[in-house]
Motif scaffolding. Structure first.
Motif, PDB file in Angstrom:
ATOM      1  N   ASN A  59      94.042  38.270  50.088  1.00 14.36           N
ATOM      2  CA  ASN A  59      95.498  38.185  50.046  1.00 14.36           C
ATOM      3  C   ASN A  59      95.982  36.803  49.602  1.00 14.36           C
ATOM      4  N   LEU A  60      95.493  36.390  48.465  1.00 13.14           N
ATOM      5  CA  LEU A  60      95.923  35.120  47.903  1.00 13.14           C
ATOM      6  C   LEU A  60      95.877  35.193  46.386  1.00 13.14           C
ATOM      7  N   VAL A  61      96.574  34.253  45.769  1.00 12.70           N
ATOM      8  CA  VAL A  61      96.563  34.117  44.307  1.00 12.70           C
ATOM      9  C   VAL A  61      96.150  32.687  43.985  1.00 12.70           C
ATOM     10  N   LEU A  62      95.211  32.554  43.076  1.00 10.02           N
ATOM     11  CA  LEU A  62      94.734  31.231  42.701  1.00 10.02           C
ATOM     12  C   LEU A  62      95.175  30.866  41.293  1.00 10.02           C
ATOM     13  N   ILE A  63      95.425  29.578  41.091  1.00  6.92           N
ATOM     14  CA  ILE A  63      95.511  29.020  39.745  1.00  6.92           C
ATOM     15  C   ILE A  63      94.237  28.194  39.605  1.00  6.92           C
ATOM     16  N   GLU A  64      93.285  28.705  38.837  1.00  7.87           N
ATOM     17  CA  GLU A  64      91.965  28.084  38.790  1.00  7.87           C
ATOM     18  C   GLU A  64      91.996  26.696  38.165  1.00  7.87           C
ATOM     19  N   TYR A  65      92.741  26.553  37.078  1.00  8.69           N
ATOM     20  CA  TYR A  65      92.851  25.251  36.429  1.00  8.69           C
ATOM     21  C   TYR A  65      94.010  25.273  35.448  1.00  8.69           C
ATOM     22  N   ALA A  66      94.390  24.102  34.979  1.00 12.59           N
ATOM     23  CA  ALA A  66      95.357  23.961  33.892  1.00 12.59           C
ATOM     24  C   ALA A  66      94.913  22.783  33.050  1.00 12.59           C
ATOM     25  N   ASN A  67      94.609  23.031  31.785  1.00 15.62           N
ATOM     26  CA  ASN A  67      94.171  21.988  30.858  1.00 15.62           C
ATOM     27  C   ASN A  67      95.109  21.925  29.666  1.00 15.62           C
ATOM     28  N   ILE A  68      95.400  20.707  29.229  1.00 12.18           N
ATOM     29  CA  ILE A  68      96.210  20.555  28.021  1.00 12.18           C
ATOM     30  C   ILE A  68      95.297  20.249  26.841  1.00 12.18           C
ATOM     31  N   PHE A  69      95.556  20.931  25.728  1.00 18.57           N
ATOM     32  CA  PHE A  69      94.804  20.740  24.494  1.00 18.57           C
ATOM     33  C   PHE A  69      95.757  20.194  23.438  1.00 18.57           C
ATOM     34  N   PHE A  70      95.359  19.104  22.807  1.00 24.87           N
ATOM     35  CA  PHE A  70      96.204  18.479  21.805  1.00 24.87           C
ATOM     36  C   PHE A  70      95.885  19.037  20.411  1.00 24.87           C
ATOM     37  N   PRO A  71      96.831  18.914  19.473  1.00 17.84           N
ATOM     38  CA  PRO A  71      96.674  19.538  18.148  1.00 17.84           C
ATOM     39  C   PRO A  71      95.346  19.262  17.468  1.00 17.84           C
ATOM     40  N   GLU A  72      94.883  18.010  17.541  1.00 24.94           N
ATOM     41  CA  GLU A  72      93.635  17.658  16.851  1.00 24.94           C
ATOM     42  C   GLU A  72      92.416  18.322  17.494  1.00 24.94           C
ATOM     43  N   GLU A  73      92.541  18.777  18.740  1.00 23.23           N
ATOM     44  CA  GLU A  73      91.423  19.416  19.424  1.00 23.23           C
ATOM     45  C   GLU A  73      91.292  20.889  19.065  1.00 23.23           C
ATOM     46  N   ILE A  74      92.405  21.527  18.748  1.00 22.37           N
ATOM     47  CA  ILE A  74      92.384  22.980  18.534  1.00 22.37           C
ATOM     48  C   ILE A  74      92.978  23.396  17.190  1.00 22.37           C
ATOM     49  N   ASN A  75      93.176  22.426  16.298  1.00 23.39           N
ATOM     50  CA  ASN A  75      93.710  22.725  14.972  1.00 23.39           C
ATOM     51  C   ASN A  75      95.015  23.515  15.072  1.00 23.39           C
ATOM     52  N   ASN A  76      95.891  23.007  15.911  1.00 23.94           N
ATOM     53  CA  ASN A  76      97.179  23.656  16.151  1.00 23.94           C
ATOM     54  C   ASN A  76      98.280  22.627  15.928  1.00 23.94           C
ATOM     55  N   LYS A  77      99.474  23.081  15.607  1.00 23.42           N
ATOM     56  CA  LYS A  77     100.553  22.133  15.336  1.00 23.42           C
ATOM     57  C   LYS A  77     101.065  21.471  16.603  1.00 23.42           C
ATOM     58  N   TYR A  78     100.988  22.193  17.719  1.00 18.81           N
ATOM     59  CA  TYR A  78     101.550  21.695  18.968  1.00 18.81           C
ATOM     60  C   TYR A  78     100.509  21.646  20.083  1.00 18.81           C
ATOM     61  N   PRO A  79     100.737  20.805  21.095  1.00 19.72           N
ATOM     62  CA  PRO A  79      99.867  20.834  22.277  1.00 19.72           C
ATOM     63  C   PRO A  79     100.040  22.162  23.016  1.00 19.72           C
ATOM     64  N   VAL A  80      98.969  22.633  23.638  1.00 22.80           N
ATOM     65  CA  VAL A  80      99.006  23.892  24.380  1.00 22.80           C
ATOM     66  C   VAL A  80      98.396  23.679  25.762  1.00 22.80           C
ATOM     67  N   ILE A  81      99.077  24.201  26.798  1.00 19.88           N
ATOM     68  CA  ILE A  81      98.551  24.155  28.158  1.00 19.88           C
ATOM     69  C   ILE A  81      97.952  25.517  28.477  1.00 19.88           C
TER      70      ILE A  81
END
Length: 214
Positions: A59-81
């Motif tokens: 009877n619980l909900v977990l948020i396992e993690y939250a990581n931010i990825f910057f454009p140069e790391e994922i070939n994306n125009k914007y950062p993504v969490i």
């Protein structure tokens, strides 16, 4: 053969070569992006719980993690969490409302433009948002994404580079039987963390964030 014919053959060969190189480059970029995401998620691997290990009677909900990825790391125009929500209840989650705050590498709070689609949105330490088009079955988990950008003024995006930590918390969770759980500790969470400097050891051990359905 006329010169024009030779020129045409040369241009076709050049086009085929270019297309092949372009495809290889795109494949390389895709693989590089996927590897970067996988490698960064390894940093928080101790927080990851396999679905076979989820006890939906807890009877619980977990948020396992939250990581931010910057454009140069994922070939994306914007950062993504990226974050992972783990449903360890007996019900299906069909919606939620949660807040998020961010800190730099020194534990200083960051005042950000969280919603780049809203021209009236101001900088804030806390951003809260609703998600309704979702289904997290009992004993299952999903990955979520949040992109950081500002369509009105891209110069305001520079501060995103300072983000080191992103903390999520649930304000409300809606289940498929119509019940809505409300976090009685939400305001205390805000008062304790929002807009305040936090010691790095506290930020490092924030996840997995366990939310009991009290």
């Amino acid at each position: 053969m006329k010169k024009s014919g030779l020129l045409l053959i040369f241009l076709i060969a050049l086009l085929v070569t270019f297309s092949g190189c372009s495809k290889k480059f795109n494949d390389f970029e895709k693989n590089n992006r996927e590897n970067n995401i996988a490698n960064k998620k390894e940093e928080g691997k101790e927080n990851v719980i396999e679905e076979s290990e989820i006890d939906n009677n807890m009877n619980l909900v977990l948020i396992e993690y939250a990581n931010i990825f910057f454009p140069e790391e994922i070939n994306n125009k914007y950062p993504v969490i990226y974050s992972v929500i783990n449903n360890s209840t007996t019900k299906t989650i069909i919606g939620y409302k949660r807040g998020m705050i961010a800190f730099d590498q020194f534990g200083e709070p960051l005042e950000l433009y969280w919603n780049g689609m809203d021209s009236s949105s101001e900088k804030s330490f806390l951003y809260s948002y609703d998600v309704n088009n979702i289904e997290i079955l009992s004993g299952k988990k999903i990955e979520t994404e949040w992109s950081l950008f500002n369509l009105q003024d891209e110069s305001k995006e520079q501060q995103y580079k300072e983000i080191k930590y992103v903390l999520y918390v649930f304000e409300e969770i809606t289940f498929d039987d119509g019940t809505v759980w409300k976090n009685s500790n939400y305001q205390n969470w805000i008062d304790t963390l929002c807009g305040k400097k936090v010691d790095l050891p506290e930020l490092d051990k924030y996840y997995p964030y366990i939310q009991y359905m009290d």
